[in-house]
Design a protein around this motif. Structure first.
Motif, PDB file in Angstrom:
ATOM      1  N   UNK A  46      27.157  22.652 -25.125  1.00 60.63           N
ATOM      2  CA  UNK A  46      26.350  21.897 -24.183  1.00 60.63           C
ATOM      3  C   UNK A  46      25.237  22.727 -23.569  1.00 60.63           C
ATOM      4  N   UNK A  47      25.255  24.036 -23.743  1.00 56.40           N
ATOM      5  CA  UNK A  47      24.136  24.867 -23.296  1.00 56.40           C
ATOM      6  C   UNK A  47      22.863  24.513 -24.054  1.00 56.40           C
ATOM      7  N   UNK A  48      23.000  24.262 -25.352  1.00 56.74           N
ATOM      8  CA  UNK A  48      21.826  23.872 -26.138  1.00 56.74           C
ATOM      9  C   UNK A  48      21.379  22.452 -25.792  1.00 56.74           C
ATOM     10  N   UNK A  49      22.341  21.559 -25.526  1.00 61.62           N
ATOM     11  CA  UNK A  49      21.990  20.190 -25.132  1.00 61.62           C
ATOM     12  C   UNK A  49      21.266  20.208 -23.791  1.00 61.62           C
ATOM     13  N   UNK A  50      21.758  21.014 -22.863  1.00 64.27           N
ATOM     14  CA  UNK A  50      21.130  21.113 -21.546  1.00 64.27           C
ATOM     15  C   UNK A  50      19.722  21.686 -21.654  1.00 64.27           C
ATOM     16  N   UNK A  51      19.537  22.685 -22.499  1.00 63.78           N
ATOM     17  CA  UNK A  51      18.204  23.255 -22.705  1.00 63.78           C
ATOM     18  C   UNK A  51      17.243  22.249 -23.302  1.00 63.78           C
ATOM     19  N   UNK A  52      17.702  21.473 -24.271  1.00 57.38           N
ATOM     20  CA  UNK A  52      16.865  20.426 -24.861  1.00 57.38           C
ATOM     21  C   UNK A  52      16.501  19.367 -23.821  1.00 57.38           C
ATOM     22  N   UNK A  53      17.504  18.945 -23.028  1.00 58.09           N
ATOM     23  CA  UNK A  53      17.270  17.926 -22.007  1.00 58.09           C
ATOM     24  C   UNK A  53      16.258  18.436 -20.972  1.00 58.09           C
ATOM     25  N   UNK A  54      16.362  19.705 -20.612  1.00 60.44           N
ATOM     26  CA  UNK A  54      15.433  20.285 -19.639  1.00 60.44           C
ATOM     27  C   UNK A  54      14.008  20.330 -20.189  1.00 60.44           C
ATOM     28  N   UNK A  55      13.847  20.671 -21.457  1.00 56.34           N
ATOM     29  CA  UNK A  55      12.506  20.710 -22.057  1.00 56.34           C
ATOM     30  C   UNK A  55      11.937  19.314 -22.276  1.00 56.34           C
ATOM     31  N   UNK A  56      12.767  18.398 -22.710  1.00 52.33           N
ATOM     32  CA  UNK A  56      12.301  17.043 -23.059  1.00 52.33           C
ATOM     33  C   UNK A  56      12.062  16.171 -21.833  1.00 52.33           C
ATOM     34  N   UNK A  57      12.927  16.285 -20.829  1.00 49.51           N
ATOM     35  CA  UNK A  57      12.844  15.454 -19.626  1.00 49.51           C
ATOM     36  C   UNK A  57      12.947  16.331 -18.380  1.00 49.51           C
ATOM     37  N   UNK A  58      11.922  17.138 -18.066  1.00 48.96           N
ATOM     38  CA  UNK A  58      12.051  18.091 -16.950  1.00 48.96           C
ATOM     39  C   UNK A  58      12.272  17.418 -15.592  1.00 48.96           C
ATOM     40  N   UNK A  59      11.612  16.311 -15.359  1.00 52.95           N
ATOM     41  CA  UNK A  59      11.764  15.636 -14.066  1.00 52.95           C
ATOM     42  C   UNK A  59      13.176  15.044 -13.931  1.00 52.95           C
ATOM     43  N   UNK A  60      13.667  14.397 -14.968  1.00 51.05           N
ATOM     44  CA  UNK A  60      15.015  13.840 -14.945  1.00 51.05           C
ATOM     45  C   UNK A  60      16.055  14.951 -14.840  1.00 51.05           C
ATOM     46  N   UNK A  61      15.804  16.075 -15.504  1.00 50.55           N
ATOM     47  CA  UNK A  61      16.717  17.220 -15.436  1.00 50.55           C
ATOM     48  C   UNK A  61      16.796  17.745 -14.005  1.00 50.55           C
ATOM     49  N   UNK A  62      15.655  17.904 -13.379  1.00 48.34           N
ATOM     50  CA  UNK A  62      15.608  18.417 -12.013  1.00 48.34           C
ATOM     51  C   UNK A  62      16.329  17.466 -11.041  1.00 48.34           C
ATOM     52  N   UNK A  63      16.040  16.166 -11.158  1.00 44.37           N
ATOM     53  CA  UNK A  63      16.686  15.189 -10.278  1.00 44.37           C
ATOM     54  C   UNK A  63      18.181  15.100 -10.552  1.00 44.37           C
ATOM     55  N   UNK A  64      18.572  15.145 -11.807  1.00 40.24           N
ATOM     56  CA  UNK A  64      19.988  15.110 -12.152  1.00 40.24           C
ATOM     57  C   UNK A  64      20.723  16.335 -11.633  1.00 40.24           C
ATOM     58  N   UNK A  65      20.083  17.497 -11.729  1.00 37.55           N
ATOM     59  CA  UNK A  65      20.686  18.725 -11.233  1.00 37.55           C
ATOM     60  C   UNK A  65      20.845  18.670  -9.717  1.00 37.55           C
ATOM     61  N   UNK A  66      19.852  18.106  -9.029  1.00 38.18           N
ATOM     62  CA  UNK A  66      19.975  17.938  -7.582  1.00 38.18           C
ATOM     63  C   UNK A  66      21.147  17.027  -7.245  1.00 38.18           C
ATOM     64  N   UNK A  67      21.322  15.958  -8.006  1.00 39.50           N
ATOM     65  CA  UNK A  67      22.437  15.034  -7.791  1.00 39.50           C
ATOM     66  C   UNK A  67      23.773  15.741  -8.024  1.00 39.50           C
ATOM     67  N   UNK A  68      23.864  16.530  -9.072  1.00 36.79           N
ATOM     68  CA  UNK A  68      25.101  17.256  -9.363  1.00 36.79           C
ATOM     69  C   UNK A  68      25.409  18.247  -8.252  1.00 36.79           C
TER      70      UNK A  68
END
Length: 92
Positions: A46-68
């Motif tokens: 999931x480290x690679x999935x998380x890296x892909x998600x961060x590159x592909x959807x940076x705004x969603x990644x940031x908001x999701x990380x804040x939620x977590x």
């Protein structure tokens, strides 16, 4: 993400469950919780999935990380012993 990776496996199972429910139920963001739970349970994959998600959807990644992080802060306030994980050797 190191805060997420260092969580106990039980919290990882809970995050994956919340993520699965979030993919089905409206109003709950499921992908960030599922990825965070996957990072706890299977950090290499999931480290690679998380890296892909961060590159592909940076705004969603940031908001999701804040939620977590808000979710984890709430868990730590309610259950302070859970955040530390199990004792390596309990007192006898």
């Amino acid at each position: 993400m190191s805060r997420v990776k260092d969580l106990p496996r039980e919290v990882g199972v809970m995050l994956v469950t919340v993520g699965a429910l979030g993919l089905v139920l409206p109003g709950v963001v499921g992908a960030p919780a599922a990825i965070a739970g996957g990072l706890v349970l299977w950090p290499g994959t999931f480290g690679t999935v998380e890296g892909w998600f961060e590159r592909r959807f940076p705004k969603a990644h940031r908001k999701g990380l804040n939620q977590i992080h808000r979710y984890l802060d709430d868990l730590e306030r309610r259950y302070p012993d859970l955040a530390r994980g199990p004792d390596p050797e309990p007192d006898r």
